[in-house]
Scaffold this active site. Structure first.
Site, PDB file in Angstrom:
ATOM      1  N   VAL A 159       2.671   2.550  24.369  1.00 46.49           N
ATOM      2  CA  VAL A 159       3.145   3.614  24.969  1.00 46.49           C
ATOM      3  C   VAL A 159       2.072   4.825  24.975  1.00 46.49           C
ATOM      4  O   VAL A 159       1.769   5.350  25.689  1.00 46.49           O
ATOM      5  CB  VAL A 159       4.386   4.147  24.089  1.00 46.49           C
ATOM      6  CG1 VAL A 159       4.842   5.591  24.628  1.00 46.49           C
ATOM      7  CG2 VAL A 159       5.506   2.957  24.133  1.00 46.49           C
ATOM      8  N   ARG A 166      -0.094  -6.293  24.320  1.00 51.88           N
ATOM      9  CA  ARG A 166       0.546  -5.549  25.358  1.00 51.88           C
ATOM     10  C   ARG A 166      -0.153  -3.967  25.635  1.00 51.88           C
ATOM     11  O   ARG A 166      -0.802  -3.828  24.748  1.00 51.88           O
ATOM     12  CB  ARG A 166       1.750  -5.269  25.081  1.00 51.88           C
ATOM     13  CG  ARG A 166       2.180  -4.442  24.092  1.00 51.88           C
ATOM     14  CD  ARG A 166       3.696  -3.898  23.848  1.00 51.88           C
ATOM     15  NE  ARG A 166       3.875  -2.729  22.869  1.00 51.88           N
ATOM     16  CZ  ARG A 166       3.850  -3.060  21.651  1.00 51.88           C
ATOM     17  NH1 ARG A 166       4.139  -4.435  21.181  1.00 51.88           N
ATOM     18  NH2 ARG A 166       4.102  -2.122  20.753  1.00 51.88           N
ATOM     19  N   GLU A 181      -3.508  -3.565  14.781  1.00 49.33           N
ATOM     20  CA  GLU A 181      -3.037  -2.462  13.820  1.00 49.33           C
ATOM     21  C   GLU A 181      -3.511  -2.553  12.371  1.00 49.33           C
ATOM     22  O   GLU A 181      -3.580  -3.636  11.928  1.00 49.33           O
ATOM     23  CB  GLU A 181      -1.535  -2.639  13.946  1.00 49.33           C
ATOM     24  CG  GLU A 181      -0.718  -2.459  15.224  1.00 49.33           C
ATOM     25  CD  GLU A 181       0.766  -1.886  15.088  1.00 49.33           C
ATOM     26  OE1 GLU A 181       1.168  -1.640  15.757  1.00 49.33           O
ATOM     27  OE2 GLU A 181       1.336  -2.668  13.892  1.00 49.33           O
ATOM     28  N   LEU A 230       0.647  -1.264  -0.026  1.00 53.25           N
ATOM     29  CA  LEU A 230       0.076  -0.090   0.018  1.00 53.25           C
ATOM     30  C   LEU A 230       1.011   1.249   0.076  1.00 53.25           C
ATOM     31  O   LEU A 230       1.694   1.431   0.923  1.00 53.25           O
ATOM     32  CB  LEU A 230      -0.886   0.109   1.255  1.00 53.25           C
ATOM     33  CG  LEU A 230      -1.904  -1.214   1.438  1.00 53.25           C
ATOM     34  CD1 LEU A 230      -2.398  -1.280   2.813  1.00 53.25           C
ATOM     35  CD2 LEU A 230      -2.758  -1.415  -0.011  1.00 53.25           C
ATOM     36  N   GLU A 289      -1.068  -6.229  12.108  1.00 52.56           N
ATOM     37  CA  GLU A 289      -0.307  -6.878  13.283  1.00 52.56           C
ATOM     38  C   GLU A 289      -1.484  -6.660  14.522  1.00 52.56           C
ATOM     39  O   GLU A 289      -2.029  -5.780  14.414  1.00 52.56           O
ATOM     40  CB  GLU A 289       0.965  -6.486  13.406  1.00 52.56           C
ATOM     41  CG  GLU A 289       2.127  -6.705  12.544  1.00 52.56           C
ATOM     42  CD  GLU A 289       3.447  -6.082  12.942  1.00 52.56           C
ATOM     43  OE1 GLU A 289       3.513  -5.473  14.017  1.00 52.56           O
ATOM     44  OE2 GLU A 289       4.514  -5.834  11.985  1.00 52.56           O
ATOM     45  N   LYS A 331       7.061   5.647  16.611  1.00 49.69           N
ATOM     46  CA  LYS A 331       5.990   6.514  16.642  1.00 49.69           C
ATOM     47  C   LYS A 331       6.238   7.913  17.258  1.00 49.69           C
ATOM     48  O   LYS A 331       7.201   7.913  18.258  1.00 49.69           O
ATOM     49  CB  LYS A 331       4.820   6.151  17.321  1.00 49.69           C
ATOM     50  CG  LYS A 331       4.013   4.729  16.593  1.00 49.69           C
ATOM     51  CD  LYS A 331       3.269   4.155  17.518  1.00 49.69           C
ATOM     52  CE  LYS A 331       2.589   2.889  16.817  1.00 49.69           C
ATOM     53  NZ  LYS A 331       1.951   2.132  17.576  1.00 49.69           N
TER      54      LYS A 331
HETATM   55  C1  MV4 Z   1       3.145  -2.358   5.049  1.00 42.32           C
HETATM   56  C2  MV4 Z   1       3.229  -1.086   4.264  1.00 42.32           C
HETATM   57  C3  MV4 Z   1       2.754  -1.041   3.187  1.00 42.32           C
HETATM   58  N1  MV4 Z   1       1.960  -2.078   2.615  1.00 42.32           N
HETATM   59  N2  MV4 Z   1       2.303  -3.102   4.555  1.00 42.32           N
HETATM   60  C4  MV4 Z   1       5.856  -1.085   8.900  1.00 42.32           C
HETATM   61  C5  MV4 Z   1       5.749  -1.535  10.019  1.00 42.32           C
HETATM   62  C6  MV4 Z   1       4.973  -2.714  10.111  1.00 42.32           C
HETATM   63  N3  MV4 Z   1       4.378  -3.041  11.486  1.00 42.32           N
HETATM   64  C7  MV4 Z   1       4.135  -2.756   8.947  1.00 42.32           C
HETATM   65  N4  MV4 Z   1       4.933  -1.775   8.063  1.00 42.32           N
HETATM   66  C8  MV4 Z   1       4.308  -1.517   6.797  1.00 42.32           C
HETATM   67  N5  MV4 Z   1       3.461  -2.615   6.338  1.00 42.32           N
HETATM   68  C9  MV4 Z   1       1.831  -3.366   3.298  1.00 42.32           C
HETATM   69  N6  MV4 Z   1       1.061  -4.427   2.882  1.00 42.32           N
HETATM   70  C10 MV4 Z   1       4.011  -0.159   5.007  1.00 42.32           C
HETATM   71  C11 MV4 Z   1       4.521  -0.229   6.192  1.00 42.32           C
HETATM   72  C12 MV4 Z   1       4.980   0.851   6.815  1.00 42.32           C
HETATM   73  C13 MV4 Z   1       4.722   1.429   7.829  1.00 42.32           C
HETATM   74  C14 MV4 Z   1       3.615   1.195   8.591  1.00 42.32           C
HETATM   75  C15 MV4 Z   1       3.014   1.899   9.799  1.00 42.32           C
HETATM   76  C16 MV4 Z   1       3.645   2.911  10.390  1.00 42.32           C
HETATM   77  C17 MV4 Z   1       4.870   3.406   9.445  1.00 42.32           C
HETATM   78  C18 MV4 Z   1       5.309   2.811   8.186  1.00 42.32           C
HETATM   79  C19 MV4 Z   1       6.418   3.189   7.743  1.00 42.32           C
HETATM   80  C20 MV4 Z   1       6.993   2.408   6.577  1.00 42.32           C
HETATM   81  C21 MV4 Z   1       6.490   1.417   6.074  1.00 42.32           C
END
Ligand code: MV4
Length: 447
Positions: free
Chosen positions: A294, A291, A275, A203, A287, A237
């Site tokens: 923060v 827990r 999330e 995405l 995800e 964050k």
């Molecule tokens: C993604 C995404 C775009 N597309 N999954 C980064 C942390 C992990 N929890 C999941 N993440 C991402 N997954 C798909 N299919 C972009 C990210 C991502 C991101 C997500 C949440 C907050 C900040 C971010 C920064 C870069 C990439």
């Protein structure tokens, strides 16, 4: 209810838990490394036990030392805070084997959500919308090519043992896919000892929106609205708010009720966060965190609930005393994470805090373990405090935040306070128009 709880953490979250215990009439045991002998959580607790030398692996992650500290002090339950042992299923099991209560979900639920492939399959089976991709792991290139062609490029390859952004690779076309998978597998194996990877549609410009849940482990569960945590730097964050400026009440009800129903079906116990990435009006599960987080205070501000007290109540066997219809989400709240770091380079700035002055007043909360003369040790993360402002509207919060940041003084170390003052002058921030990449782009522009 418990008589005595051991708090297996440090810093602001140890104080946060200690305050909840005290208001419930529960005795507290602090644990600390030798580097934290003078820390505020040790000073405020009823008792304290030194559990090892400065490196976290020898102290705050030292399971035998923590179990011994429970046995020495007679603590009946352990609150893990966030980080450290808070999502360690083995720790939860070991406590149970010693007749101690882990304040949090079952080891089984921690384990399911700790493996990202299993977490996603579980979420999907529970009716939660997930990102299109491989249902399960991908091990061979032909299979990956078929899935990627099917869902369309770009795709992202993620490690099942990863999370928090580690071990991810984007492939924008079939030519990039082979290297992306091989690199992701190698890095995952090296970092986590597990090379399993899975594939998802990438995405491009989503927001990070997460839903807070609370369950009693007996089939009752509620959702407490969402937090927008899109403003991140290197997967850390920086600013979180509730509710999200991007959602309306109808969207919130639909996704919130889906998630709450899923938690009832799981008989989930404790607090948890689901999330999502949110793009073009759609939610995509990524995800679940099992827990306390923060950023939980922004949810406390809009619900009036004390989430740590709620955790302790359900851990002691109480049923949730309210239904979803009893929960009201009102007003707005914003949290700024204040780190002891240079506000431009983000280089850590440990050392002696010569003086502190915390802002106060209506709708202003500071969660911090700082005091004048405290020495910030170099061994742990650089979070030194959280400023949480709340008010009737987002506009009121923004004015209050500006006012409160102006009162905030920490001398002797550098802090990220000036970054928030800069952000408050940005039209996109004022308007709530930001995605997960906004902050990195802003920092690159202003480097
Ligand atoms: C993604 C995404 C775009 N597309 N999954 C980064 C942390 C992990 N929890 C999941 N993440 C991402 N997954 C798909 N299919 C972009 C990210 C991502 C991101 C997500 C949440 C907050 C900040 C971010 C920064 C870069 C990439």
């Amino acid at each position: 209810m418990f008589d005595k709880i051991l708090i297996a953490n440090r810093g602001e979250i140890a104080l946060r838990v200690l305050r909840a215990c005290r208001e419930l009439g529960i005795q507290t045991v602090a644990v600390h490394s030798t580097a934290d002998a003078e820390a505020m959580h040790v000073r405020l607790a009823d008792e304290s036990v030194c559990i090892g030398p400065p490196p976290a692996r020898d102290s705050y992650l030292n399971i035998p030392a923590i179990v011994s500290a429970c046995e020495i002090t007679g603590a009946e339950a352990v609150h893990p805070g966030y980080g450290f042992l808070s999502e360690n299923a083995r720790f939860a099991e070991i406590l149970t084997e010693h007749g101690l209560k882990f304040i949090g979900p079952s080891a089984e639920h921690i384990r399911i959500m700790g493996d990202k492939i299993t977490a996603k399959l579980t979420a999907k089976a529970l009716g939660i919308p997930v990102v299109p991709g491989s249902d399960g792991g991908v091990s061979e290139l032909g299979e990956a090519r078929r899935i990627a062609r099917d869902i369309g490029y770009p795709v992202i390859i993620k490690a099942t043992a990863g999370g928090g952004g580690r071990g991810m690779k984007v492939a924008r076309n079939e030519a990039e896919l082979e290297v992306a998978i091989a690199t992701a597998q190698t890095e995952a194996k090296a970092a986590f000892g597990n090379g399993d990877v899975y594939l998802e549609k990438y995405l491009e410009k989503p927001r990070h929106i997460e839903i807070q849940v609370l369950g009693d482990g007996k089939g009752n569960a509620v959702h407490l609205g969402e937090r927008d945590c899109s403003l991140q730097r290197r997967h850390q964050k920086v600013w979180e708010e509730a509710l999200s400026p991007a959602l309306n009440a109808e969207q919130r009800d639909i996704i919130g009720n889906r998630v709450a129903a899923a938690m009832r079906e799981l008989a989930y116990e404790g607090v948890g966060t689901i999330e999502f990435l949110y793009e073009n009006g759609e939610f995509y599960f990524i995800e679940m965190n099992t827990r306390l987080q923060v950023e939980h205070p922004v949810t406390e501000a809009i619900t009036g609930l004390d989430l740590v007290q709620e955790q302790i109540r359900v851990a002691s066997g109480a049923e949730l005393p309210y239904a979803q219809s009893d929960i009201t989400l009102s007003g707005h709240a914003i949290e700024c994470r204040i780190n002891a770091e240079n506000p431009t380079t983000f280089a850590p700035s440990p050392g002696r805090v010569d003086g502190v002055h915390f802002p106060g007043g209506l709708g202003t909360r500071v969660d911090s373990a700082l005091y004048a003369g405290y020495r910030i040790p170099p061994y742990y993360d650089s979070l030194i405090g959280k400023l949480i402002v709340s008010g009737k509207t987002r506009t009121e919060c923004m004015m209050r935040l500006k006012r409160a940041l102006g009162e905030f003084v920490v001398s002797g170390v550098e802090t990220t306070i000036p970054l928030f003052q800069q952000l408050l002058a940005e039209p996109d921030i004022i308007d709530g128009h930001y995605d997960i990449h906004w902050l990195e782009h802003f920092l690159a522009r202003n480097a």
